[in-house]
Design a protein around this motif. Structure first.
Motif, PDB file in Angstrom:
ATOM      1  N   ASN A 276       0.998  -1.177   0.117  1.00 41.07           N
ATOM      2  CA  ASN A 276       0.006   0.082  -0.024  1.00 41.07           C
ATOM      3  C   ASN A 276       0.709   1.202  -0.106  1.00 41.07           C
ATOM      4  O   ASN A 276       1.773   1.516   0.665  1.00 41.07           O
ATOM      5  CB  ASN A 276      -0.801   0.042   1.237  1.00 41.07           C
ATOM      6  N   GLU A 277       0.555   2.122  -1.009  1.00 41.26           N
ATOM      7  CA  GLU A 277       1.255   3.636  -0.854  1.00 41.26           C
ATOM      8  C   GLU A 277       2.710   3.479  -0.370  1.00 41.26           C
ATOM      9  O   GLU A 277       2.990   4.085   0.613  1.00 41.26           O
ATOM     10  CB  GLU A 277       0.360   4.454  -0.105  1.00 41.26           C
ATOM     11  N   SER A 278       3.564   2.768  -1.054  1.00 38.78           N
ATOM     12  CA  SER A 278       4.997   2.818  -0.699  1.00 38.78           C
ATOM     13  C   SER A 278       5.694   2.847  -1.820  1.00 38.78           C
ATOM     14  O   SER A 278       5.353   2.482  -3.049  1.00 38.78           O
ATOM     15  CB  SER A 278       5.248   1.782   0.321  1.00 38.78           C
ATOM     16  N   THR A 279       7.116   3.165  -1.670  1.00 30.07           N
ATOM     17  CA  THR A 279       8.099   3.070  -2.957  1.00 30.07           C
ATOM     18  C   THR A 279       8.347   1.577  -3.106  1.00 30.07           C
ATOM     19  O   THR A 279       8.818   0.797  -1.896  1.00 30.07           O
ATOM     20  CB  THR A 279       9.388   3.999  -2.396  1.00 30.07           C
ATOM     21  N   ILE A 280       8.679   1.396  -3.991  1.00 33.30           N
ATOM     22  CA  ILE A 280       8.841  -0.148  -4.422  1.00 33.30           C
ATOM     23  C   ILE A 280      10.417  -0.091  -4.861  1.00 33.30           C
ATOM     24  O   ILE A 280      11.126  -1.098  -4.191  1.00 33.30           O
ATOM     25  CB  ILE A 280       8.012  -0.422  -5.730  1.00 33.30           C
ATOM     26  N   VAL A 281      10.933   0.738  -5.638  1.00 35.68           N
ATOM     27  CA  VAL A 281      12.099   0.664  -6.001  1.00 35.68           C
ATOM     28  C   VAL A 281      12.703   2.187  -6.588  1.00 35.68           C
ATOM     29  O   VAL A 281      12.047   2.773  -7.085  1.00 35.68           O
ATOM     30  CB  VAL A 281      12.590  -0.443  -7.241  1.00 35.68           C
ATOM     31  N   TYR A 282      13.939   2.395  -6.167  1.00 34.21           N
ATOM     32  CA  TYR A 282      14.457   3.602  -6.879  1.00 34.21           C
ATOM     33  C   TYR A 282      15.372   3.310  -8.135  1.00 34.21           C
ATOM     34  O   TYR A 282      16.000   2.258  -7.836  1.00 34.21           O
ATOM     35  CB  TYR A 282      15.192   4.630  -5.863  1.00 34.21           C
ATOM     36  N   THR A 283      15.385   4.003  -9.304  1.00 35.87           N
ATOM     37  CA  THR A 283      16.363   3.876 -10.189  1.00 35.87           C
ATOM     38  C   THR A 283      17.034   5.167 -10.142  1.00 35.87           C
ATOM     39  O   THR A 283      16.669   6.025 -10.020  1.00 35.87           O
ATOM     40  CB  THR A 283      15.630   3.582 -11.487  1.00 35.87           C
ATOM     41  N   VAL A 284      18.704   5.036 -10.521  1.00 34.72           N
ATOM     42  CA  VAL A 284      19.500   5.917 -10.527  1.00 34.72           C
ATOM     43  C   VAL A 284      20.333   6.041 -11.944  1.00 34.72           C
ATOM     44  O   VAL A 284      20.868   4.900 -12.250  1.00 34.72           O
ATOM     45  CB  VAL A 284      20.430   5.666  -9.495  1.00 34.72           C
ATOM     46  N   ASN A 285      20.075   6.835 -12.712  1.00 41.67           N
ATOM     47  CA  ASN A 285      20.936   7.115 -13.888  1.00 41.67           C
ATOM     48  C   ASN A 285      22.172   7.790 -13.727  1.00 41.67           C
ATOM     49  O   ASN A 285      23.016   7.867 -12.390  1.00 41.67           O
ATOM     50  CB  ASN A 285      20.010   7.842 -15.050  1.00 41.67           C
ATOM     51  N   ARG A 286      23.023   7.718 -14.810  1.00 41.70           N
ATOM     52  CA  ARG A 286      24.490   8.019 -14.585  1.00 41.70           C
ATOM     53  C   ARG A 286      24.537   9.583 -14.347  1.00 41.70           C
ATOM     54  O   ARG A 286      25.692   9.981 -13.667  1.00 41.70           O
ATOM     55  CB  ARG A 286      25.056   8.146 -16.022  1.00 41.70           C
ATOM     56  N   GLN A 287      23.791  10.377 -14.416  1.00 40.38           N
ATOM     57  CA  GLN A 287      23.496  11.890 -13.519  1.00 40.38           C
ATOM     58  C   GLN A 287      23.315  11.738 -12.078  1.00 40.38           C
ATOM     59  O   GLN A 287      23.322  12.893 -11.339  1.00 40.38           O
ATOM     60  CB  GLN A 287      22.626  12.616 -14.304  1.00 40.38           C
ATOM     61  N   GLY A 288      22.895  10.601 -11.781  1.00 40.61           N
ATOM     62  CA  GLY A 288      22.760  10.436 -10.042  1.00 40.61           C
ATOM     63  C   GLY A 288      21.437  10.800  -9.960  1.00 40.61           C
ATOM     64  O   GLY A 288      20.877  10.998  -8.692  1.00 40.61           O
TER      65      GLY A 288
END
Length: 411
Positions: A276-288
């Motif tokens: 419920n209403e939560s972060t699943i995953v963060y993705t980080v690109n080459r610019q951070g």
């Protein structure tokens, strides 16, 4: 939900200002477009995609423009030469996951993620510090699984030829072939002598989900085993979960052991079934730059959940496991996961070929970078290699530990 732009298909898997400045300062002039052959244009397109999207903005500490120019100085007049030169160019990045896929390999990869595979059924990796291939996991029901191959096995030879110099795709191509033909693999396994195994290639239908309502200690437990995050996984998990809910399941065990991952989006959608209403995953690109994928307002069930994981739990499986662990939605039981925290995208290329590029890395909701580290379970339970028939039986000590953990949460 926010997604990384310019990406067509994301796999669990801008113009560089510095390069432009270098070009201007050194006076390089690009030849007219008409001077290039179709094969040279393919090389240029691969270079352009990597220049725009690749995670490592240093391009493995090399001048990426000079790499392109050096390749284009060579005669490239056939598709075979174009494929070979493109592969050599990408090898300078020293990233086994960023790779060129000739038409046959590209079609095979697309078929694999859509739910079907022709071959022996092995998911493989190649570490930076190990020239041999490593088994992530055998696919359920495959010749490799029936032969007893296990996560962390090393494949030293394919048909008598050393795998030390093979790329991932070269190794996969050598293991593929017409159904009914045989491939011989040399295997090294910790604690045993080296051995060879003969595998008969076949067409493998990837039906990734098995589910069953079980009675354990007077509790109704919904057992779900997910073998791969392919194109069928989301709908199959949804159907299994709804069926078990109607049958009155008190809680769930989700078995991700030997699940090598697959489609990132499938992992995210399945996480939404439980969160419920939560972060699943963060993705980080080459610019951070951080992008996040979020759960919706209502999970399909709030009942207790235990996840089974091991060294063959990789990529999209780790995204799901990390999301459920960090959000305190599930207890993890088993062994430390594989540790693949990089995300690839697929790009269509001319002549039916394709390109896989590492475009980002992911972090769990609590910002753990698990690449090459894996996820540590809440309860570590080690076991000897099990056959698929032994999974979730009295012989399966990890499963029995998961049952005890779940039953405790229900009492």
């Amino acid at each position: 939900m926010r997604k990384i732009g310019l990406l067509r298909v994301v796999l669990l898997r801008g113009i560089c200002a510095i390069c432009v400045a270098t070009i201007l300062n050194l006076g390089f002039a690009q030849p007219p477009a008409l001077a290039f052959t179709e094969q040279q244009k393919l090389v240029m397109e691969v270079w352009r995609i990597v220049n725009r999207a690749y995670l490592d903005e240093t391009f493995n500490h090399q001048n990426w423009w000079f790499t392109r120019e050096k390749v284009l100085k060579r005669p490239i007049n056939t598709w075979g030469t174009a494929y070979e030169e493109t592969q050599k160019m990408l090898q300078t990045l020293d990233d086994p996951y960023t790779r060129f896929l000739p038409p046959e390999q590209y079609q095979s990869l697309q078929t694999n993620t859509s739910g079907e595979l022709l071959g022996v059924g092995l998911q493989i990796a190649k570490d930076d510090d190990n020239q041999y291939l490593r088994v992530i996991a055998p696919i359920e029901g495959s010749p490799a699984e029936r032969a007893g191959l296990s996560p962390k096995d090393e494949i030293t030879t394919i048909n008598g030829i050393s795998t030390q110099t093979f790329s991932l795709d070269e190794a996969a191509a050598r293991m593929r072939g017409p159904a009914g033909t045989i491939v011989t693999l040399g295997i090294e396994r910790m604690g045993t002598d080296s051995f060879e195994v003969n595998l008969t290639r076949e067409r493998i239908n990837l039906n990734p989900v098995f589910s069953e309502l079980r009675s354990e200690n007077n509790k109704k437990i919904g057992y779900i085993r997910l073998g791969q995050f392919n194109g069928n996984a989301v709908e199959d998990i949804h159907q299994a979960l709804m069926t078990l809910e109607k049958q009155g399941s008190d809680g769930y065990i989700l078995d991700l052991r030997n699940n090598p991952g697959g489609l990132l989006q499938a992992g995210i959608e399945i996480a939404r079934f439980w969160l419920n209403e939560s972060t699943i995953v963060y993705t980080v690109n080459r610019q951070g730059v951080l992008e996040s994928f979020e759960a919706g307002t209502a999970a399909l069930t709030q009942k207790p959940l235990v996840l089974l994981v091991n060294g063959g739990t990789a990529s999209a499986s780790e995204i799901l496991a990390g999301a459920l662990q960090d959000n305190h939605r599930a207890q993890l039981v088993g062994e430390t996961t594989f540790g693949k925290g990089l995300i690839q995208s697929l790009f269509d290329l001319p002549h039916g070929s394709g390109l896989a590029v590492t475009v980002a890395k992911y972090e769990t909701p609590e910002h753990h970078d698990i690449n090459k580290l894996g996820i540590t379970p809440d309860q570590i339970v080690t076991t000897e290699s099990l056959t698929r028939e032994q999974f979730s039986t009295p012989e399966d000590v990890q499963y029995q530990a998961a049952v005890k953990t779940l039953v405790r949460s229900l009492t």
